[in-house]
Design a protein around this motif. Structure first.
Motif, PDB file in Angstrom:
ATOM      1  N   ASN A  34       0.865  -1.187   0.000  1.00 58.87           N
ATOM      2  CA  ASN A  34       0.000   0.000   0.000  1.00 58.87           C
ATOM      3  C   ASN A  34       0.901   1.236   0.000  1.00 58.87           C
ATOM      4  O   ASN A  34       2.127   1.104  -0.112  1.00 58.87           O
ATOM      5  CB  ASN A  34      -0.973  -0.041   1.194  1.00 58.87           C
ATOM      6  N   SER A 341     -13.271   4.082   6.375  1.00 56.62           N
ATOM      7  CA  SER A 341     -14.076   4.833   5.404  1.00 56.62           C
ATOM      8  C   SER A 341     -15.526   4.912   5.860  1.00 56.62           C
ATOM      9  O   SER A 341     -16.051   3.944   6.424  1.00 56.62           O
ATOM     10  CB  SER A 341     -14.044   4.118   4.047  1.00 56.62           C
ATOM     11  N   TYR A 344     -18.259   1.854   5.993  1.00 54.74           N
ATOM     12  CA  TYR A 344     -17.667   0.558   6.340  1.00 54.74           C
ATOM     13  C   TYR A 344     -18.294   0.043   7.637  1.00 54.74           C
ATOM     14  O   TYR A 344     -18.530   0.864   8.514  1.00 54.74           O
ATOM     15  CB  TYR A 344     -16.146   0.740   6.502  1.00 54.74           C
ATOM     16  N   TYR A 348     -18.763   1.524   0.821  1.00 54.98           N
ATOM     17  CA  TYR A 348     -18.044   2.777   1.058  1.00 54.98           C
ATOM     18  C   TYR A 348     -17.357   3.179  -0.239  1.00 54.98           C
ATOM     19  O   TYR A 348     -17.161   2.364  -1.138  1.00 54.98           O
ATOM     20  CB  TYR A 348     -17.003   2.602   2.178  1.00 54.98           C
ATOM     21  N   GLU A 349     -16.993   4.465  -0.302  1.00 55.20           N
ATOM     22  CA  GLU A 349     -16.282   4.956  -1.494  1.00 55.20           C
ATOM     23  C   GLU A 349     -14.786   4.930  -1.260  1.00 55.20           C
ATOM     24  O   GLU A 349     -14.325   5.037  -0.119  1.00 55.20           O
ATOM     25  CB  GLU A 349     -16.735   6.378  -1.802  1.00 55.20           C
ATOM     26  N   LYS A 350     -14.042   4.803  -2.347  1.00 54.01           N
ATOM     27  CA  LYS A 350     -12.578   4.851  -2.276  1.00 54.01           C
ATOM     28  C   LYS A 350     -12.081   6.112  -2.958  1.00 54.01           C
ATOM     29  O   LYS A 350     -12.848   6.833  -3.574  1.00 54.01           O
ATOM     30  CB  LYS A 350     -11.982   3.639  -2.998  1.00 54.01           C
ATOM     31  N   GLY A 369      -5.847   0.357   4.040  1.00 58.35           N
ATOM     32  CA  GLY A 369      -6.321   0.541   2.660  1.00 58.35           C
ATOM     33  C   GLY A 369      -5.966   1.918   2.138  1.00 58.35           C
ATOM     34  O   GLY A 369      -6.763   2.848   2.215  1.00 58.35           O
ATOM     35  N   THR A 370      -4.747   2.060   1.617  1.00 60.11           N
ATOM     36  CA  THR A 370      -4.337   3.329   1.008  1.00 60.11           C
ATOM     37  C   THR A 370      -3.588   3.059  -0.284  1.00 60.11           C
ATOM     38  O   THR A 370      -3.052   1.969  -0.475  1.00 60.11           O
ATOM     39  CB  THR A 370      -3.363   4.143   1.909  1.00 60.11           C
ATOM     40  N   THR A 379      -7.629   6.983  -0.032  1.00 63.48           N
ATOM     41  CA  THR A 379      -8.200   5.784   0.581  1.00 63.48           C
ATOM     42  C   THR A 379      -8.400   4.712  -0.492  1.00 63.48           C
ATOM     43  O   THR A 379      -8.709   5.009  -1.640  1.00 63.48           O
ATOM     44  CB  THR A 379      -9.547   6.086   1.260  1.00 63.48           C
ATOM     45  N   ASN A 380      -8.205   3.466  -0.079  1.00 62.30           N
ATOM     46  CA  ASN A 380      -8.319   2.366  -1.048  1.00 62.30           C
ATOM     47  C   ASN A 380      -8.916   1.122  -0.389  1.00 62.30           C
ATOM     48  O   ASN A 380      -8.663   0.000  -0.812  1.00 62.30           O
ATOM     49  CB  ASN A 380      -6.925   2.059  -1.611  1.00 62.30           C
ATOM     50  N   GLY A 381      -9.695   1.336   0.694  1.00 66.97           N
ATOM     51  CA  GLY A 381     -10.279   0.186   1.375  1.00 66.97           C
ATOM     52  C   GLY A 381     -11.173   0.653   2.498  1.00 66.97           C
ATOM     53  O   GLY A 381     -11.330   1.869   2.707  1.00 66.97           O
ATOM     54  N   VAL A 384      -8.522   2.111   6.768  1.00 68.63           N
ATOM     55  CA  VAL A 384      -7.623   2.990   6.002  1.00 68.63           C
ATOM     56  C   VAL A 384      -6.267   3.188   6.682  1.00 68.63           C
ATOM     57  O   VAL A 384      -5.221   2.964   6.074  1.00 68.63           O
ATOM     58  CB  VAL A 384      -8.314   4.348   5.730  1.00 68.63           C
TER      59      VAL A 384
END
Ligand code: AMP
Ligand code: GLY
Length: 423
Positions: A34, A341, A344, A348-350, A369-370, A379-381, A384
């Protein structure tokens, strides 16, 4: 040494962070990693179940040890894949082979293992669609609440705890007959409900010897006061304040040692972490579940308390000389608070920009999740960022984490403000 860590969460960032501190490290790879691991390791964009791509990386970069973060590749047999390949078989994998991974991959297997080796756990029986009627009868013989567990991996959602008998019967049918959790619920374990406080114990074994790592407690529910849906974990504390010497000794003697001995007796090779989910019932530890990996976010508090060079410890596991290692544990408490996020553990949005990370002082930022996007960290999950801090006790450590988490921001960010509330 060149080391590859497989995975992309806070657990993997923490393992990589610790490995990177070793003098023995030449090249450290994290796949897929990540934005946090990219700061000090080489991220390689591949799937943790893409064994052929992993092989290419390991051979191409002369990787000396592979550390597997999540359970999925283990249950899918990554360690067996290495052992079965002429070019890979001398490369040690930290994580059990498929057979050992079944301790997490099948609840029925884990329960039978515990029964065979007299390891304290909830009374249970397991059922398939063929013996649905027996399962329904068994439910009638139990007192509420009813605990139904899908046998296989169900992304952490396969355990149902139900108050009503009719509801429990309905769910049992839905799991066995309507494949509520797909093939994961073609066998269902029904077990006695245990009342008590939960904690986790982590063990590292080379298959012969073992080391008990620091205990931890995680906070699984999304809402304060342990309410709402289950998540991967919203925060963790180590050590667990209610675990004294006597209780720890009980855990080691009635659970840890019989587990490692049981693996040997059953000819189950095992080199890696065992995460034992425990519950304290009337002063006695009982096993809720085995996992064949470290916990997340427990890793974010357990690993920072280990003072040893982790590469030396992992080498000892690989070479089956763990008995030569003396673990040194930091006496301080470590805690972590997870920022997640909005929405969650539901949808949720990324892609939300994360700001304020550079303002954090006296805490360690572990990314979950980044990812990096056009020079920004986004953010990627669902989970975070984990903010880990040390303190003389867990309350002091929590103060530091909470001061720092307030400096971080992304749209929809949420975190629990009550980690440790029950201690
Ligand atoms: P597991 O996936 O087996 O860890 O179960 C998920 C959660 O369900 C655990 O962390 C416990 O909170 C709860 N649980 C599982 N088994 C039992 C049990 N026999 N009695 C009470 N709670 C349980
Ligand atoms: N935090 C719980 C787990 O890793 O399964």
């Amino acid at each position: 040494m060149n080391i590859l860590v497989l995975g992309s969460g806070g657990r993997e960032h923490t393992l990589a962070w610790k490995i990177a501190q070793s003098d023995k490290i030449n090249n450290l790879f994290v796949a897929p990693g990540n934005a946090g691991t990219a700061e000090f390791a080489k991220n390689v964009n591949l799937g943790v179940n893409d064994f052929e791509a992993i092989k290419k990386l390991v051979l191409g970069e002369n990787v000396n040890i592979v550390v597997v973060g999540p359970e999925d590749p283990l249950v899918n047999g990554i360690h067996d894949f290495f052992l079965g390949d002429a070019d890979l078989k001398q490369v040690p994998v930290i994580g059990p082979q498929k057979l050992g991974a079944t301790l997490e991959g099948s609840k029925a297997f884990a329960k039978a293992f515990m029964k065979r080796h007299n390891i304290p756990t909830a009374a249970y029986q397991s059922f398939t669609a063929d013996d649905l009627e027996k399962g329904l009868k068994f439910l009638e013989s139990l007192k509420p609440p009813y605990v139904l567990k899908a046998d296989g991996l169900a992304a952490g959602k396969g355990v149902l705890i139900l108050e009503g008998l009719n509801q429990a019967k309905k769910e049992l049918k839905s799991m066995l007959i309507d494949s509520k959790f797909g093939t994961a619920s073609s066998t269902v374990v029904i077990e006695e409900f245990l009342e008590g406080i939960e904690l986790s114990c982590f063990v590292l074994t080379d298959g012969e010897d073992y080391k008990v790592l620091p205990t931890a407690k995680d906070y699984k529910r999304i809402g304060e006061g342990d309410t709402g849906l289950n998540t991967g974990g919203m925060g963790a504390i180590s050590p667990v304040p209610f675990v004294d010497e006597t209780f720890l000794k009980k855990i080691e003697e009635t659970i840890v040692r019989p587990t490692v001995e049981g693996l040997k007796k059953d000819n189950i090779p095992y080199q890696g972490f065992i995460f034992i989910g425990l519950i304290k019932v009337d002063g006695e530890p009982k096993v809720i579940e085995y996992n064949v990996r470290m916990g997340d976010p427990e890793t974010e508090v357990v690993i920072p308390r280990i003072k040893n060079d982790l590469v030396e410890v992992l080498q000892a596991v690989a070479e089956k000389r763990l008995c030569e290692v003396a673990l040194e544990i930091d006496a301080r408490s470590a805690v972590t608070v997870m920022a997640v996020s909005g929405g969650y553990p539901g949808a949720y949005e990324k892609g939300k920009e994360i700001t304020g990370l550079e303002a954090v002082k006296d805490s360690i930022i572990f990314h979950a999740g980044t990812k990096e996007e056009n020079g920004n960290i986004v953010t990627n999950g669902g989970r975070v960022i984990a903010i880990t801090s040390y303190g003389d006790d867990f309350r002091e450590a929590l103060d530091t984490s909470y001061q720092n988490i307030q400096k971080i921001n992304f749209e929809g960010m949420y975190y629990r403000k009550d980690i440790g509330f029950d201690l």
